[in-house]
Design an enzyme around this catalytic site. Sequence first.
Site, PDB file in Angstrom:
ATOM      1  N   THR A  76       0.836  -1.197   0.000  1.00 17.09           N
ATOM      2  CA  THR A  76       0.000   0.000   0.000  1.00 17.09           C
ATOM      3  C   THR A  76       0.873   1.251   0.000  1.00 17.09           C
ATOM      4  OG1 THR A  76      -0.163   0.133   2.418  1.00 17.09           O
ATOM      5  CG2 THR A  76      -1.829  -1.192   1.291  1.00 17.09           C
ATOM      6  N   LYS A 105       8.227   1.126   3.028  1.00 18.20           N
ATOM      7  CA  LYS A 105       9.260   1.427   4.037  1.00 18.20           C
ATOM      8  C   LYS A 105       8.669   1.993   5.319  1.00 18.20           C
ATOM      9  CE  LYS A 105      10.262   4.863   0.704  1.00 18.20           C
ATOM     10  NZ  LYS A 105       9.579   4.038  -0.259  1.00 18.20           N
ATOM     11  N   GLU A 129      12.979  -6.326   1.263  1.00 20.90           N
ATOM     12  CA  GLU A 129      14.135  -5.890   0.479  1.00 20.90           C
ATOM     13  C   GLU A 129      13.847  -4.636  -0.335  1.00 20.90           C
ATOM     14  OE1 GLU A 129      17.549  -7.204   0.344  1.00 20.90           O
ATOM     15  OE2 GLU A 129      17.422  -5.126  -0.286  1.00 20.90           O
ATOM     16  N   ASP A 200      10.486  10.874   1.882  1.00 14.25           N
ATOM     17  CA  ASP A 200      10.824   9.531   1.374  1.00 14.25           C
ATOM     18  C   ASP A 200      12.246   9.165   1.810  1.00 14.25           C
ATOM     19  OD1 ASP A 200      10.634   7.222  -0.709  1.00 14.25           O
ATOM     20  OD2 ASP A 200      12.423   8.335  -1.310  1.00 14.25           O
ATOM     21  N   LYS A 204      13.600   6.224   4.352  1.00 10.31           N
ATOM     22  CA  LYS A 204      14.640   5.251   3.988  1.00 10.31           C
ATOM     23  C   LYS A 204      15.806   5.305   4.988  1.00 10.31           C
ATOM     24  CE  LYS A 204      13.551   5.140  -0.912  1.00 10.31           C
ATOM     25  NZ  LYS A 204      13.651   5.846  -2.179  1.00 10.31           N
TER      26      LYS A 204
END
Length: 319
Positions: A76, A105, A129, A200, A204
Site C-alpha cells: 500500500t 518502508k 528488500e 521519502d 529510507k
Amino acid sequence: MKLALIGYGNVGRALARLLRQKRRQFPFKITGIHTLRHGTAADPRGLPEDAPMGPRAESIDAFLDAAGAQIAVELTTLNPSTGEPAISHIRAAFARGMHVVTANKGPIAHCYAALRDEAARAGLGFRFESAVMDGAPVFNLWRHTMPGVNVLGFTGALNSTSKIVIETMERGGSFEDGLAEARRLGITEADGTFDLEGWDSAAKTAALANVLMDARTTPQEVSTRGIARLTPERVQELQSKGKTVRLISRGKRTGGRLSLRVRAEVLDRADILACTPGTSNILLFHTDLMGTFGTVSLDPQVEQTAYGVFSDLVSLLEP
Ligand SMILES: NC(=O)c1ccc[n+]([C@@H]2O[C@H](COP(=O)([O-])OP(=O)(O)OC[C@H]3O[C@@H](n4cnc5c(N)ncnc54)[C@H](OP(=O)(O)O)[C@@H]3O)[C@@H](O)[C@H]2O)c1
C-alpha cells in the site's frame, strides 16, 4: 504458496506480471487482492489474470480470512508520518500465522524492531528488500554476506524523483516539468511532496538505521531538508561550476550517539554520490571489518521493485 496482495498499484501489478512470467519455476498463486478504492477480489483456489474486483472487504481481517493465503504482500501507499495502515495490515497477517513481505518502508522506518520480534516469536518470515533501493540487495546483502560486521554508518543518494527534478532543471526545464517526468516514470510516491521535501529519504534513512544499526528511530527523528526550494537558476549556476545537487541520506554512529540526516548537498560532478544518473541509486556502507563498500542500481524501474518483492517471496520457500 498462496499470496494475499494488500495494494495493487504500480508495484502490485508489476509483481503479478513477474509471477506469471516465472510461474513454472516458482508456483506462487495470488488468492486475494485488496485495494482502497478499486475493491477486493478473493478466492482461495486462485484468482485469474485480470480478476474482476468486487466490493471492498469491510476490513483487513475479513480480506485476509477470505484470501486464505500463507503470505501477505503489503504494497500500500507510503505513510511516512506513522507507517499506518501498513503496520496494522502486517500485524493482522501475523495474527493469522501468515508470513509478510512488503515494499513499504513506512513500517520498517517506524517500528521495525517490534515487527521483527513479533514475527520471530510466531516463527514467521518478515522480509522487506524493496523498501530501500528496489530489488538491489541491501538488507539481504547485510543479512547473508556480512557475518560479524558492524555497520558504523551509511551514505546514500536514494531518492530518484529529486534527481529527475534536478536533472530536468539542469536541462533548462522547470521544477514542475521534472516532477511531471518523475510521475510519468511511475517513481514518485502517491504524494510527490514526500519525495521533494525529503520524507521519502527520511523514511529510507530511518529504515536503514533501524535494520542495519538497531537504531529504533523514526523518520521524525531524522534531521531533514528536501529540495523544494531549489530553483532552475541555482541548479544551472552550480552546473556551470562543475557541480550538482543530490538529496543525500547519511547515518553515522559516533561513540554512543547516532546522527541521521537528509540534505540537498552540493557535490562535484565527479563525486561518486553524483555519478549515478536518472533513477539510479547508490548506497555506501561504512563498516568496522569491511571498510566502505556499496551497492549501485542503474536506472531501476518498477520491475526491479517487483523483483525485490519476488526475491523475498522466494527466500520464504527456503528451509
Ligand atoms: N513504485 C516504486 O517504484 C516503488 C519502489 C520502492 C518501494 N515502493 C513502495 O511500494 C508501495 C506501493 O507502491 P506503488 O507505486 O505500487 O503505489 P501505488 O501505485 O500508489 O499503489 C498503492 C496501492 O495501495 C492501495 N491502498 C492504499 N491504501 C490502502 C488501504 N488502506 N487498504 C488497501 N489498499 C490500499 C491502493 O488502492 P487503490 O488502487 O484503490 O488506490 C493501490 O492499489 C509503497 O509503499 C511504495 O513506497 C514503490
